[in-house]
Scaffold this active site. Structure first.
Site, PDB file in Angstrom:
ATOM      1  N   GLY A  43      35.749  28.069  38.088  1.00  0.00           N
ATOM      2  CA  GLY A  43      36.198  29.774  37.599  1.00  0.00           C
ATOM      3  C   GLY A  43      35.365  30.410  37.178  1.00  0.00           C
ATOM      4  O   GLY A  43      35.666  31.303  36.789  1.00  0.00           O
ATOM      5  N   THR A  45      34.191  31.247  33.128  1.00  0.00           N
ATOM      6  CA  THR A  45      34.827  32.740  32.316  1.00  0.00           C
ATOM      7  C   THR A  45      35.479  33.519  32.704  1.00  0.00           C
ATOM      8  O   THR A  45      36.749  33.325  32.416  1.00  0.00           O
ATOM      9  CB  THR A  45      33.520  33.822  31.746  1.00  0.00           C
ATOM     10  OG1 THR A  45      33.321  33.107  30.715  1.00  0.00           O
ATOM     11  CG2 THR A  45      34.315  34.464  30.930  1.00  0.00           C
ATOM     12  N   THR A 142      24.785  29.681  34.497  1.00  0.00           N
ATOM     13  CA  THR A 142      25.438  29.493  33.304  1.00  0.00           C
ATOM     14  C   THR A 142      26.230  30.447  32.604  1.00  0.00           C
ATOM     15  O   THR A 142      27.249  29.903  31.721  1.00  0.00           O
ATOM     16  CB  THR A 142      24.216  28.291  32.041  1.00  0.00           C
ATOM     17  OG1 THR A 142      23.187  29.633  32.323  1.00  0.00           O
ATOM     18  CG2 THR A 142      24.406  26.931  33.465  1.00  0.00           C
ATOM     19  N   GLY A 181      33.537  49.403  24.276  1.00  0.00           N
ATOM     20  CA  GLY A 181      33.360  49.036  25.484  1.00  0.00           C
ATOM     21  C   GLY A 181      34.767  48.475  25.643  1.00  0.00           C
ATOM     22  O   GLY A 181      35.784  48.472  25.466  1.00  0.00           O
ATOM     23  N   ASP A 306      26.124  36.438  34.868  1.00  0.00           N
ATOM     24  CA  ASP A 306      25.781  36.924  33.366  1.00  0.00           C
ATOM     25  C   ASP A 306      24.327  36.810  32.594  1.00  0.00           C
ATOM     26  O   ASP A 306      24.239  37.109  31.794  1.00  0.00           O
ATOM     27  CB  ASP A 306      27.024  36.720  32.408  1.00  0.00           C
ATOM     28  CG  ASP A 306      28.546  37.652  32.538  1.00  0.00           C
ATOM     29  OD1 ASP A 306      28.890  38.332  33.843  1.00  0.00           O
ATOM     30  OD2 ASP A 306      29.471  37.123  32.133  1.00  0.00           O
ATOM     31  N   HIS A 439      50.797  61.070  52.165  1.00  0.00           N
ATOM     32  CA  HIS A 439      51.694  61.025  50.966  1.00  0.00           C
ATOM     33  C   HIS A 439      53.120  60.899  51.111  1.00  0.00           C
ATOM     34  O   HIS A 439      54.100  60.988  52.150  1.00  0.00           O
ATOM     35  CB  HIS A 439      51.858  63.084  51.380  1.00  0.00           C
ATOM     36  CG  HIS A 439      52.377  63.732  50.935  1.00  0.00           C
ATOM     37  ND1 HIS A 439      52.325  64.126  50.026  1.00  0.00           N
ATOM     38  CD2 HIS A 439      54.255  64.556  50.799  1.00  0.00           C
ATOM     39  CE1 HIS A 439      53.104  65.009  49.451  1.00  0.00           C
ATOM     40  NE2 HIS A 439      54.225  64.651  49.328  1.00  0.00           N
TER      41      HIS A 439
END
Length: 462
Positions: A43, A45, A142, A181, A306, A439
């Protein structure tokens, strides 16, 4: 199986975060024999220290705000404070349930799961727990860890990272958030809801600086209204301890003091000491370099998530992992259009977008070829009911498709799905305007914005 030296897997994956486990699940589904190696918990980070726990904290903060503000809706309630252990119990319960479900998925797909710290030992193998796991292909996944700045040491006590902030045993009386950020503004938002006096320091000229400038300005206005302070356009110089907290000095000499300093200046790839460079894998500033099919310069090695220099989002990791698995299984792989990936910052109010900014569109197509339209949520019935404000901004190539959708307001993250379809299917405003939106919903605001852009506004001015 991993201990059998004769076993050669079709795919060996180093890292069990979003990109790694997505590749494992999809690869196994397609008949590949997959080994998944993870040193911590499957799972990664996102599940354990990122997306899921931060959103749980933000939801707890939302409940706190609703309790404080209940009387404006005719509901008498009292807010008695934040029970930090109970908040963590709720957060950890969410994580635990998802973690068990993921473990069950891994087992049901018959993925060989190996817990241990792995290292790339050849272009076709990973060493872990004293064993060599062989594969026809290796996927590096990783992930990343919180970054800091030169000379700024994270001590886990007064100067903390997002990892520490998620397990903090108290609500700090005051906090400086270094970095405006996504991570920075989300923690600033949650802490403010919990009662912390928050100041955000961002060296660039806007909060969430990668978003459309209009979205940044709307968020800044909302933060001012909430009492979240921020300092923009001046970079950090140094931090030092005070008697009971931290003092931050900026490049212009301005000083700020608080109980804690959260360093939220981004996340850096985990690649050092894992054997990548020794096996010839090309790396730049710690990132593994890949092509549009996630292939490295080593034919038997791919990389995702990442670890590579693409958008640091869990859903991007999922998509990249699936792409690799499908490519290795012989299916036709389609490169990812990263502009078409939905992006959401889950602060209050939320910032959501897909496609390109107005500035980028003008750069690509020319200023005279770009049309921008703003639809104020004041004209949206459900947003009025929820007492949220904000805008939906559409960016269109003149007489052509919508190339950017930028939204600010509570729950806008839940509207980005349709925005994604509009961008990725290159929809014309008139085509979206033909669709009937329910709506009253906030989703209706997207329809109203496209009605206006198509030249036939309903609940908005010409």
């Amino acid at each position: 199986m991993a201990n059998d030296a004769s076993t050669v897997f079709d795919l060996v994956i180093l890292g069990g975060g979003s990109g790694g486990y997505a590749a494992a699940l999809r690869g196994a589904q397609l008949g590949l024999d997959v080994a998944l190696i993870e040193k911590d918990k499957v799972g990664g980070t996102c599940l354990h220290r990122g997306c899921i726990p931060t959103k749980a904290l933000l939801h707890a903060g939302e409940i706190a705000d609703q309790a404080r503000e209940s009387e404006q809706f005719g509901v008498k309630a009292t807010f008695e404070g934040i029970d930090v252990p109970a908040v963590h119990k709720y957060k950890d319960g969410v994580i635990s349930g998802l973690y068990k479900g993921l473990q069950g998925l891994i087992a049901s797909r018959k993925v060989t799961y190996i817990e241990g710290e792995g290292r790339l030992s050849s272009p076709t193998s990973v060493d872990v727990n004293g064993q060599r796991v062989q594969g026809r292909h290796v996927l590096l996944a990783t992930g990343s860890v919180p970054k800091s700045l030169p000379g700024l040491e994270i001590d886990g006590n007064r100067i903390i990272s997002s990892d520490h902030a998620l397990v903090l045993d108290r609500v700090p009386k005051s906090a400086i958030v270094l970095g405006g950020g996504v991570i920075g503004v989300e923690f600033a938002s949650a802490w403010k809801s919990f009662g912390t006096d928050v100041t955000v320091i961002e060296g660039l000229k806007h909060l969430v600086p990668v978003e459309d400038e209009n979205s940044s300005k709307l968020l800044e206005r909302a933060f001012r209204k909430r009492g979240i302070k921020f300092n923009l356009g001046t970079f950090f110089s140094k931090a030092e301890y005070t008697q009971d907290g931290v003092k931050v000095t900026l490049a212009d000499g301005k000083e700020f003091e608080a109980e804690v300093l959260l360093v939220a200046v981004g996340r850096g790839p985990v690649s050092a000491g894992l054997g990548y460079e020794e096996q010839g894998v090309a790396i730049d500033r710690g990132y593994v370099l890949v092509d549009e099919y996630m292939r490295t310069n080593v034919p038997t090695v791919s990389a995702v998530g990442d670890l590579v220099p693409t958008l640091q989002l869990a859903h991007v990791g999922f998509a990249e992992g699936i792409l690799v698995a499908e490519r290795l299984a012989g299916l036709k792989a389609v490169p990812i259009d990263y502009d078409g990936v939905p992006r959401v910052t889950y602060c209050h109010p939320e910032v959501a977008s897909v496609g390109i900014t107005e500035a980028k569109a003008k750069e690509i197509y020319g200023a005279d070829k770009v049309v921008a339209l703003k639809y104020n949520l004041a004209g949206n019935g459900k947003s009025k009911i929820l007492n949220t404000s904000g805008e939906i901004k559409l960016v269109q190539v003149k007489d052509g498709a919508v190339v950017g959708v930028h939204m600010v307001g509570d729950r806008m993250g839940e509207q980005v799905g349709e925005a994604q379809l509009i961008y990725n299917w290159e929809a014309l405003p008139a085509e979206v305007a033909q669709l009937i939106h329910a709506h009253p919903t906030q989703n209706e605001a997207l329809g109203e914005a496209h009605l206006a852009l198509a030249g036939k506004p309903l609940h908005s001015h010409d």
